[in-house]
Every structure is written in C-alpha cells, then in structure tokens.
Scaffold this active site. Structure first.
Site, PDB file in Angstrom:
ATOM      1  N   ASP A  11       0.871  -1.163   0.000  1.00 38.77           N
ATOM      2  CA  ASP A  11       0.000   0.000   0.000  1.00 38.77           C
ATOM      3  C   ASP A  11       0.919   1.227   0.000  1.00 38.77           C
ATOM      4  O   ASP A  11       2.122   1.114   0.255  1.00 38.77           O
ATOM      5  CB  ASP A  11      -0.881  -0.034   1.251  1.00 38.77           C
ATOM      6  CG  ASP A  11      -1.654   1.244   1.458  1.00 38.77           C
ATOM      7  OD1 ASP A  11      -2.389   1.653   0.552  1.00 38.77           O
ATOM      8  OD2 ASP A  11      -1.491   1.854   2.532  1.00 38.77           O
ATOM      9  N   ASP A  13      -0.244   5.185   0.848  1.00 36.13           N
ATOM     10  CA  ASP A  13      -0.564   6.176   1.882  1.00 36.13           C
ATOM     11  C   ASP A  13      -0.681   5.501   3.246  1.00 36.13           C
ATOM     12  O   ASP A  13      -1.494   4.588   3.432  1.00 36.13           O
ATOM     13  CB  ASP A  13      -1.879   6.885   1.553  1.00 36.13           C
ATOM     14  CG  ASP A  13      -1.793   7.699   0.269  1.00 36.13           C
ATOM     15  OD1 ASP A  13      -0.837   8.483   0.139  1.00 36.13           O
ATOM     16  OD2 ASP A  13      -2.670   7.549  -0.594  1.00 36.13           O
TER      17      ASP A  13
END
Length: 227
Positions: A11, A13
């Site tokens: 991922d 953010d």
C-alpha cells in the site's frame, strides 16, 4: 532448481509515505468548497485506502451521489494543485527506513515488488517520480482500474501479471482494507502499526510490524510456513 519468485505488494498512503497532511488538506478544501461541514480529522484518516467514491460515500452518506461526485472532483483538484505547489515528496514524505528497505528487497534475487493503492494512476506516478521509486515496482495497481479495497482485484491482477502464486505473495499495508483485501485474495497480509488504522483494526493480518527493520524476519517466517 531455483525457488519460485516472491511478490511483495505495498500500500502507499500510511504505509510507504506519510500523506496525512496532504490528504486532510485536500479533503478540507473539497468539503469547504461546497459549503459543507468538514469531517473530523480522524474520520478523514479512517477512509484512507478506499477509492474516492467509496470514501466520500462514507464521509457524506446523506448526500446524493451527484454531490459526492462533486466532492471527489474537488478533492482531486485540491490534491493535484497542492502537489504542484509544494511538491509530492514534500507533501507525502517517505516513512523512516522505507527507501532502504525497498532498495534491499529490490536487490534480492527472485523478489518482485508491486503497489496496490487507492490512489489514482496520475497521483501514484507523480509520487513515485518525486521519490525516484519508478524503477522499484514491476506491477502497479491503482483505483482507476479496480473496485475499491477490500475487493481482491488489485492483488489478483498483480499476481496474474507477474505469474506469482498466492502462497508466494504478501500484501503490506496500514489499514483493515489492506488486510481484508489480502485475505480475500488468499495471500498473507502484513500490517504496519505506524499508519492510519490502529493495531486492533488489523486483526486480519498474519503479523503486524512496528518498523521496516522488522520486515525481513517477518517475510522469512511467512515464506517458511508456506514452503
């Protein structure tokens, strides 16, 4: 006989970069631009990782979809303008140890790196370019082309593109959406404690780490159990 390749998906953010300032500022601008009450900071950070249409539906469930779509457009405009003014790297700095760990993993034989993010293709490209990370990832899955997390589409597509089996794939992220996506794709999920969801929300993770320095041992343990 050589070992099968491993795929490590990240991922972005809250996992690789600390983008909370940029996200909260853009969300504030989007809501204020339509004359709406701005959600609390905690509420905004709770939806990081979702595609924007899903995020707005959670933050403003009483608004009609047309107004939610206006919020999405306002957020994109504010986020992109902010990135051009401040620079993507400054607005979303890498977490300590992220670059070193990516370089170490990228140099490891048989290890492939990828991204599975709720960001748009445009946003991801700008961020990777700002940090000089374009060369790191062999597959990048973004919100433009998939259902929102926790739907497993991003992970399934990344595995199909790289030819890596589920037992040799891991998903690393900071939210329950990442861990639920990993579980739905039948791959191991590694949660990180420094992001936007608390440890209690990462219950679907195989393991949760407190720093990038703990990642190699965690990966080795997962590969060992699937060998």
């Amino acid at each position: 006989m050589s070992a099968p390749p491993c795929l490590i998906l990240f991922d972005v953010d809250g996992t690789l970069v600390d983008s909370q300032g940029a996200i909260v500022a853009a969300m504030t601008a989007a809501f204020a631009g339509l004359g709406l009450d701005v959600p609390a900071r905690a509420a905004i950070l709770s939806i990081v990782g979702l595609s924007l249409d899903h995020a707005m539906a959670r933050l403003a469930p009483d608004l009609p979809r047309t107004r939610q779509a206006e919020l999405v457009a306002g957020y994109k405009h504010a986020y992109n303008a902010q990135g051009q003014a401040d620079g993507a790297a400054r607005g979303s700095p890498l977490y300590p140890g992220a670059l070193q760990m990516l370089e170490q993993l990228n140099a490891a034989p048989g290890t492939l790196l990828g991204v599975a993010t709720g960001k748009s293709q445009r946003g991801l490209r700008a961020l990777l370019a700002a940090h000089g990370l374009e060369r790191m990832f062999v597959t990048t899955q973004v919100a433009d082309h998939h259902p929102s997390k926790p739907h497993p589409s991003m992970i399934l597509t990344a595995m199909a593109e790289t030819g890596v089996a589920p037992e040799q794939t891991v998903m690393i992220g900071d939210t329950s959406y990442d861990m639920d996506m990993a579980r739905a794709a039948n791959v191991a999920g590694i949660g990180v404690s420094w992001g936007y969801h608390g440890r209690a929300q990462l219950s679907a993770a195989r393991q949760v780490i407190d720093g990038f320095d703990a990642l190699p041992a965690c990966l080795n343990e997962i590969w060992k159990t699937t060998a």
